[in-house]
Write a protein that holds these residues in place. Structure first.
Motif, PDB file in Angstrom:
ATOM      1  N   THR A  81      34.573  40.151  45.798  1.00 35.05           N
ATOM      2  CA  THR A  81      34.165  39.081  44.904  1.00 35.05           C
ATOM      3  C   THR A  81      33.162  39.644  43.928  1.00 35.05           C
ATOM      4  N   PHE A  82      32.835  38.862  42.906  1.00 34.05           N
ATOM      5  CA  PHE A  82      31.722  39.241  42.035  1.00 34.05           C
ATOM      6  C   PHE A  82      30.424  39.064  42.815  1.00 34.05           C
ATOM      7  N   LEU A 135      40.013  34.153  45.392  1.00 33.88           N
ATOM      8  CA  LEU A 135      40.235  35.327  44.547  1.00 33.88           C
ATOM      9  C   LEU A 135      41.499  35.182  43.706  1.00 33.88           C
ATOM     10  N   CYS A 136      41.388  35.536  42.452  1.00 37.47           N
ATOM     11  CA  CYS A 136      42.502  35.552  41.483  1.00 37.47           C
ATOM     12  C   CYS A 136      43.009  34.148  41.156  1.00 37.47           C
ATOM     13  N   HIS A 162      37.551  31.230  40.005  1.00 31.94           N
ATOM     14  CA  HIS A 162      38.837  31.647  39.439  1.00 31.94           C
ATOM     15  C   HIS A 162      39.889  30.542  39.463  1.00 31.94           C
ATOM     16  N   LEU A 300      43.843  36.054  37.719  1.00 30.64           N
ATOM     17  CA  LEU A 300      44.076  37.499  37.699  1.00 30.64           C
ATOM     18  C   LEU A 300      45.430  37.826  38.316  1.00 30.64           C
ATOM     19  N   ASN A 329      41.566  46.394  34.688  1.00 34.73           N
ATOM     20  CA  ASN A 329      40.215  46.259  35.221  1.00 34.73           C
ATOM     21  C   ASN A 329      40.261  46.315  36.743  1.00 34.73           C
ATOM     22  N   HIS A 331      38.913  44.230  40.091  1.00 36.67           N
ATOM     23  CA  HIS A 331      38.323  43.020  40.662  1.00 36.67           C
ATOM     24  C   HIS A 331      38.537  43.025  42.183  1.00 36.67           C
ATOM     25  N   TYR A 332      37.585  43.481  42.947  1.00 33.75           N
ATOM     26  CA  TYR A 332      36.233  43.882  42.589  1.00 33.75           C
ATOM     27  C   TYR A 332      35.856  45.084  43.425  1.00 33.75           C
ATOM     28  N   SER A 363      43.828  45.373  38.187  1.00 31.70           N
ATOM     29  CA  SER A 363      44.125  44.095  37.545  1.00 31.70           C
ATOM     30  C   SER A 363      44.854  44.352  36.226  1.00 31.70           C
TER      31      SER A 363
END
Length: 388
Positions: A81-82, A135-136, A162, A300, A329, A331-332, A363
């Protein structure tokens, strides 16, 4: 060479007109538009209350405070996660721990949660709050998490940053059927945007009141909440230590306008996802899996490289895609591997599923205005990156 980003906002003329209308109005902040945005999101999700703030991070913070998270308490969340999903505990002086992810959905594993709770009960250190992260855009399996909350006595904050526009068991994420509070993000790359912004939803009137108080300095003008009679019509009291986490009217106007297109955005993301699934079928990657009870908002689209079937490393494949103008990118990065969290005592190897995910995940671009020819370029670049 232009780059195809991993995500981007879609701003229409109607969005612009809505913001300009606010600029020409009497209120740039604390006016009628933010409450309109709150009502639109609450009605869409089927929640009783919605409290808009300046970011999802702020929403997570005041959600923890509203649930009385204090020093000595524990909050558990996913390592994938962020960092804000974990930092919100530290803002309150509480302790943080993680629960490993499900290897198929990449969300917090219910099985791992159940095992960890049983051990924590024996040790006398059960969590006060668990934060499942969608997530996503795909909801965690919330029904069994709620059942565990009832059994072990913890509170639940859904980090649905998200997932606005997604569904679980046929109802919108954010209805709080299986949680105390749900948090959304309206960052530009999310499903809808208010430029920056977030929101906390709940069905509990007392929690809603506490969230409203905490987002604006802990100040009230409600005589019923004051410690003594007001001195006059100008009077206010600070009755708690709050923060300036308010959303502006400009952001609220953009959010209201974007809400009119939320279902179209999610539908388009699913069209892109289905095409990705088809085009990636012959490549050495694992495409995202969908839980039977979840309809993802698809913020995502994360693939995992089949490293046993390619000669290139994860790092080299990622760099090769970037060099070809594909703005992929990650994540994460697992939160427990961050230097700050290592200083708290976390070590690599503690959450093997999360670390295996990190070693393979990429991603790909996913946003509603992604064109088929751009998607073809992504697939072509990926094929080359994995075969060289």
């Amino acid at each position: 060479m232009s780059t195809i980003p991993y995500g981007r906002q879609d701003i229409s003329q109607a969005d612009i007109d809505s913001v300009v209308e606010v600029l020409r109005s009497d209120f740039l902040t604390q006016g009628p538009v933010v409450p309109r945005f709150e009502r639109a999101v609450a009605d869409y999700c089927g929640a009783k209350y919605a409290i808009a703030v300046n970011s999802a991070t702020s929403a997570l913070h005041i959600a923890c405070l509203a649930l009385d998270l204090k020093p000595g308490d524990w909050l558990w969340t996913s390592p994938i996660t962020f960092v804000a999903s974990a930092n919100c505990a530290l803002y309150c002086g509480a302790n943080i721990d993680f629960v490993d992810i499900d290897p198929h959905t990449y969300n917090l594993s219910v099985e791992s949660l159940e095992i960890k709770l049983a051990a924590a009960e024996r040790q006398g250190r059960l969590p006060k709050i668990v934060v499942p992260v969608h997530l996503c855009g795909q909801s965690c399996d919330m029904a069994p998490i709620h059942a565990l909350a009832q059994r072990y006595g913890f509170r639940v904050i859904e980090d649905a940053s998200h997932a606005v526009g997604g569904r679980y068991k046929g109802v919108p994420v954010g209805n709080c059927q299986f949680s105390d509070i749900t948090v959304f993000s309206f960052h530009p790359v999310k499903i809808i945007t208010s430029a920056e912004g977030g929101m906390a939803l709940t069905n509990d009137a007392a929690l809603a009141g506490r969230l409203e108080l905490l987002r604006s300095h802990g100040i009230t003008r409600d005589p019923a909440l004051m410690t003594h009679e007001p001195d006059g019509p100008w009077y206010y009291q600070q009755i708690d230590l709050g923060y300036n986490y308010r959303m502006t009217e400009l952001q609220g106007a953009l959010g209201v306008s974007q809400m009119e297109r939320i279902d179209n955005y999610v539908t388009r993301r699913h069209e892109i996802r289905h095409r990705y699934d088809l085009l990636l079928g012959s490549l050495p990657v694992t495409v995202p899996q969908q839980h039977a009870d979840a309809y993802s908002a698809l913020h995502l689209y994360v693939i995992r490289l089949r490293l046993d079937r390619i000669t290139r490393s994860h790092h080299d494949a990622f760099v090769a895609l970037r060099q070809r103008g594909i703005g992929v990118n990650m994540h994460y990065i697992p939160v427990h591997t961050q230097p700050y969290y290592k200083r708290l005592g976390f070590t690599f190897g503690a959450f093997p599923e999360a670390e295996a995910y990190y070693a393979e995940a990429i991603s790909l671009p996913m946003f509603p205005t992604l064109r088929e020819e751009q998607q073809d370029l992504v697939i072509d670049a990926l094929e080359k990156a994995l075969s060289e």
